[in-house]
Design a protein around this motif. Structure first.
Motif, PDB file in Angstrom:
ATOM      1  N   ARG A   1      -1.004   6.496  10.344  1.00 13.89           N
ATOM      2  CA  ARG A   1      -1.888   7.004   9.298  1.00 13.89           C
ATOM      3  C   ARG A   1      -1.447   8.423   8.988  1.00 13.89           C
ATOM      4  O   ARG A   1      -1.127   9.185   9.900  1.00 13.89           O
ATOM      5  CB  ARG A   1      -3.353   7.005   9.759  1.00 13.89           C
ATOM      6  N   VAL A   2      -1.419   8.764   7.726  1.00 17.47           N
ATOM      7  CA  VAL A   2      -1.023  10.112   7.341  1.00 17.47           C
ATOM      8  C   VAL A   2      -2.036  11.096   7.939  1.00 17.47           C
ATOM      9  O   VAL A   2      -3.248  10.827   7.882  1.00 17.47           O
ATOM     10  CB  VAL A   2      -0.996  10.225   5.801  1.00 17.47           C
TER      11      VAL A   2
ATOM     12  N   ASP B   1      -2.160   4.730  -8.094  1.00 15.63           N
ATOM     13  CA  ASP B   1      -3.463   5.406  -8.043  1.00 15.63           C
ATOM     14  C   ASP B   1      -3.312   6.873  -8.419  1.00 15.63           C
ATOM     15  O   ASP B   1      -2.196   7.380  -8.555  1.00 15.63           O
ATOM     16  CB  ASP B   1      -4.089   5.259  -6.647  1.00 15.63           C
TER      17      ASP B   1
ATOM     18  N   GLY C   1      -2.464  -2.121   7.799  1.00 10.32           N
ATOM     19  CA  GLY C   1      -2.373  -2.852   6.528  1.00 10.32           C
ATOM     20  C   GLY C   1      -0.973  -2.870   5.927  1.00 10.32           C
ATOM     21  O   GLY C   1      -0.464  -3.921   5.544  1.00 10.32           O
ATOM     22  N   LEU C   2      -0.347  -1.697   5.861  1.00  8.43           N
ATOM     23  CA  LEU C   2       0.970  -1.643   5.218  1.00  8.43           C
ATOM     24  C   LEU C   2       2.056  -2.324   6.057  1.00  8.43           C
ATOM     25  O   LEU C   2       3.005  -2.877   5.503  1.00  8.43           O
ATOM     26  CB  LEU C   2       1.355  -0.195   4.906  1.00  8.43           C
TER      27      LEU C   2
ATOM     28  N   THR D   1      -6.977   1.393   9.855  1.00  8.23           N
ATOM     29  CA  THR D   1      -6.368   1.061  11.140  1.00  8.23           C
ATOM     30  C   THR D   1      -4.886   1.410  11.168  1.00  8.23           C
ATOM     31  O   THR D   1      -4.258   1.407  12.216  1.00  8.23           O
ATOM     32  CB  THR D   1      -6.476  -0.459  11.393  1.00  8.23           C
ATOM     33  N   GLY D   2      -4.311   1.657  10.001  1.00  6.34           N
ATOM     34  CA  GLY D   2      -2.874   1.933   9.949  1.00  6.34           C
ATOM     35  C   GLY D   2      -2.032   0.668  10.116  1.00  6.34           C
ATOM     36  O   GLY D   2      -0.833   0.739  10.379  1.00  6.34           O
TER      37      GLY D   2
ATOM     38  N   LYS E   1      -9.448   3.330  -1.676  1.00  3.26           N
ATOM     39  CA  LYS E   1      -9.874   4.214  -0.581  1.00  3.26           C
ATOM     40  C   LYS E   1      -9.329   5.629  -0.706  1.00  3.26           C
ATOM     41  O   LYS E   1     -10.018   6.597  -0.435  1.00  3.26           O
ATOM     42  CB  LYS E   1      -9.356   3.660   0.767  1.00  3.26           C
ATOM     43  N   TYR E   2      -8.039   5.715  -1.087  1.00  5.19           N
ATOM     44  CA  TYR E   2      -7.392   7.034  -1.070  1.00  5.19           C
ATOM     45  C   TYR E   2      -7.350   7.683  -2.452  1.00  5.19           C
ATOM     46  O   TYR E   2      -6.588   8.603  -2.681  1.00  5.19           O
ATOM     47  CB  TYR E   2      -5.985   6.917  -0.460  1.00  5.19           C
TER      48      TYR E   2
ATOM     49  N   ASN F   1      -6.192   0.181  -0.641  1.00  9.06           N
ATOM     50  CA  ASN F   1      -5.715   1.545  -0.369  1.00  9.06           C
ATOM     51  C   ASN F   1      -5.842   2.442  -1.604  1.00  9.06           C
ATOM     52  O   ASN F   1      -6.244   3.598  -1.500  1.00  9.06           O
ATOM     53  CB  ASN F   1      -4.248   1.524   0.073  1.00  9.06           C
TER      54      ASN F   1
HETATM   55  P1  ADP Z   1      -5.090   2.081   6.716  1.00  8.61           P
HETATM   56  O1  ADP Z   1      -5.428   2.287   5.283  1.00  8.61           O
HETATM   57  O2  ADP Z   1      -5.918   1.019   7.361  1.00  8.61           O
HETATM   58  O3  ADP Z   1      -5.076   3.343   7.496  1.00  8.61           O
HETATM   59  P2  ADP Z   1      -2.418   1.207   5.922  1.00  8.61           P
HETATM   60  O4  ADP Z   1      -1.345   0.664   6.797  1.00  8.61           O
HETATM   61  O5  ADP Z   1      -2.867   0.374   4.778  1.00  8.61           O
HETATM   62  O6  ADP Z   1      -3.615   1.529   6.892  1.00  8.61           O
HETATM   63  O7  ADP Z   1      -1.928   2.599   5.383  1.00  8.61           O
HETATM   64  C1  ADP Z   1      -1.311   3.533   6.265  1.00  8.61           C
HETATM   65  C2  ADP Z   1      -1.576   4.960   5.838  1.00  8.61           C
HETATM   66  O8  ADP Z   1      -0.868   5.211   4.621  1.00  8.61           O
HETATM   67  C3  ADP Z   1      -3.027   5.240   5.503  1.00  8.61           C
HETATM   68  O9  ADP Z   1      -3.743   5.589   6.651  1.00  8.61           O
HETATM   69  C4  ADP Z   1      -2.903   6.409   4.537  1.00  8.61           C
HETATM   70  O10 ADP Z   1      -2.732   7.596   5.267  1.00  8.61           O
HETATM   71  C5  ADP Z   1      -1.603   6.135   3.815  1.00  8.61           C
HETATM   72  N1  ADP Z   1      -1.811   5.486   2.501  1.00  8.61           N
HETATM   73  C6  ADP Z   1      -1.745   4.169   2.215  1.00  8.61           C
HETATM   74  N2  ADP Z   1      -1.966   3.936   0.911  1.00  8.61           N
HETATM   75  C7  ADP Z   1      -2.179   5.132   0.346  1.00  8.61           C
HETATM   76  C8  ADP Z   1      -2.452   5.572  -0.987  1.00  8.61           C
HETATM   77  N3  ADP Z   1      -2.562   4.705  -1.992  1.00  8.61           N
HETATM   78  N4  ADP Z   1      -2.600   6.896  -1.207  1.00  8.61           N
HETATM   79  C9  ADP Z   1      -2.501   7.783  -0.186  1.00  8.61           C
HETATM   80  N5  ADP Z   1      -2.241   7.433   1.081  1.00  8.61           N
HETATM   81  C10 ADP Z   1      -2.081   6.129   1.362  1.00  8.61           C
END
Ligand code: ADP
Length: 399
Positions: free
Chosen positions: A351-352, A332, A365-366, A362-363, A307-308, A304
């Motif tokens: 997902r935000v 990050d 992971g967390l 996929t939303g 990616k972000y 994450n």
């Molecule tokens: P995914 O990355 O597959 O969408 P996650 O469950 O890992 O799913 O994350 C959920 C959401 O949280 C992400 O879609 C993103 O919007 C937000 N997010 C997670 N990690 C970060 C990060 N390091 N910085 C910004 N937004 C994040």
């Protein structure tokens, strides 16, 4: 004298049966499996006047029993402990569907000592009953170490009465859990399927240009990848939620694990031109846990953070030992997350808004990270500042 003795025991027994009825009503009121099993083991210990009680659930796919809840252990790690069906006391209760009382567990060749050793609890006496609903045995309920005297047939009757109520409640909670999860999954799968369907239809149109064709094929590939990731993650999560994921508990050395995770992510980090800062003390105390699952958490947070992040940004990973816990954080320099979204981050499929434009995901992971960390008795936290970045911190209790 004799008759008054039995009067007392009869009135005690009656009081206990009332207790079972009250507990049954309480059990029917919750559909959350963890809460439910926790209530059942506490009720079992109190009803049978035992030091502890545990529930082992049966995993038909692997023909194994595994601990799910226990009164004497707050560490949810116990959940991973597996008891073989063949040749164990719990296994016999499961296969014969009959209660068993063992006054001196130590002398019983079926006693599976490994569990006691790994959790440092010595079982002396045991009363176990099967958890049966309709025709299915879903597991075994065990009361351990009678406080005064020996387990009696009355204890056995009471526990059997409790078990039959408990088994129905467990089955209901499981069905509810599954239907809830399946409904969510179906809902989430519809969007990528619709995109694939539309793209495939458009591809059949003779008038589309080569450039448009390429874009449509990319959409199909991207959405297929997403569906595939979703199914894998979804299965992971469903297993974690149902408590059917066995945890392989071992001494875990966090520094090594985090270094391996950063190593795995190196090429992606480089690809995005990010700077990686690692501050992990070489000597950290070990913790008891499932190494692969903890690594999955680290990988997910690093992924994450990659990616972000913004191109040319930075990722910092650090770890430290406190008196009662180990913690590690992944920071990050991405765009950050607005405070109103922070509360929902760990929800399934969340997902935000706008995340889709930044990176595929996929939303899930967390939610998986949170489940794994909580199964280790720990917690995961997030802090974020818009325009500055985000930091996720995982706290794990020292064993
Ligand atoms: P995914 O990355 O597959 O969408 P996650 O469950 O890992 O799913 O994350 C959920 C959401 O949280 C992400 O879609 C993103 O919007 C937000 N997010 C997670 N990690 C970060 C990060 N390091 N910085 C910004 N937004 C994040």
């Amino acid at each position: 004298m004799k008759s008054s003795d039995s009067d007392i025991s009869r009135s005690t027994l009656l009081r206990r049966y009332f207790q079972v009825m009250e507990i049954a009503q309480d059990l029917a009121s919750t559909l959350d499996l963890d809460t439910l099993l926790n209530r059942i083991v506490h009720a079992a210990a109190s009803l049978s006047d035992s030091v502890a009680a545990s529930i082992l659930l049966y995993d038909g796919a692997n023909n194994q029993l595994h601990f799910h809840s226990s009164t004497n252990l707050d560490t949810p790690l116990m959940r991973g402990l597996v008891v073989p069906v063949e040749g164990s006391i719990a296994g016999d209760i499961l296969t014969t569907r009959q209660p068993i009382i063992v006054h001196l567990v130590e002398d019983d060749p079926r006693h599976f000592k490994e569990i006691g050793e790994s959790i440092q609890f010595k079982t002396e006496s045991l009363l176990g009953v099967p958890l049966i609903t309709k025709d299915k045995v879903v597991g075994v309920l065990e009361a351990l170490n009678k406080r005064v005297g020996r387990f009696t047939l009355e204890d056995q009757e009471l526990l059997t009465a409790l078990a039959s109520q408990a088994a129905v409640a467990i089955e209901n909670a499981r069905l509810f859990q599954q239907s809830d999860l399946i409904a969510e999954m179906v809902h989430e799968v519809r969007t990528p399927l619709a995109s694939i369907n539309t793209a495939a239809h458009l591809l059949q149109r003779p008038e589309i240009s080569e450039e448009q064709k390429r874009k449509l094929l990319e959409t199909i590939q991207g959405e297929t990848r997403r569906l595939s990731e979703m199914t894998t993650s979804f299965l992971d999560l469903a297993r974690l939620e149902s408590g059917r994921t066995p945890f392989a508990v071992e001494e875990v050395e966090l520094a090594g694990l985090l270094n391996e995770a950063t190593e795995t992510m190196q090429s992606k980090i480089r690809e995005r031109d990010l700077l990686l800062e690692v501050d992990i003390p070489a000597r950290l105390p070990t913790i008891k846990g499932d190494r692969d699952k903890l690594k999955q958490v680290a990988l997910n947070l690093l992924s994450n953070a990659t990616k972000y992040n913004r191109p040319g940004g930075k990722i910092s990973i650090e770890a430290q030992a406190g008196e009662t816990e180990l913690s590690f954080s992944v920071r990050d320099t991405g765009r950050g997350i607005l405070p109103e979204h922070l509360g929902s981050l760990f929800e399934k499929f969340y997902r935000v808004p706008g995340a889709e434009q930044v990176a595929q995901g996929t939303g899930l992971g967390l939610s998986i990270c949170k489940k794994i960390v909580e199964s280790h008795g720990g917690k995961i936290e997030v802090e974020s500042e818009i325009g500055v970045g985000t930091v996720f911190t995982v706290h794990l209790p020292l064993s």
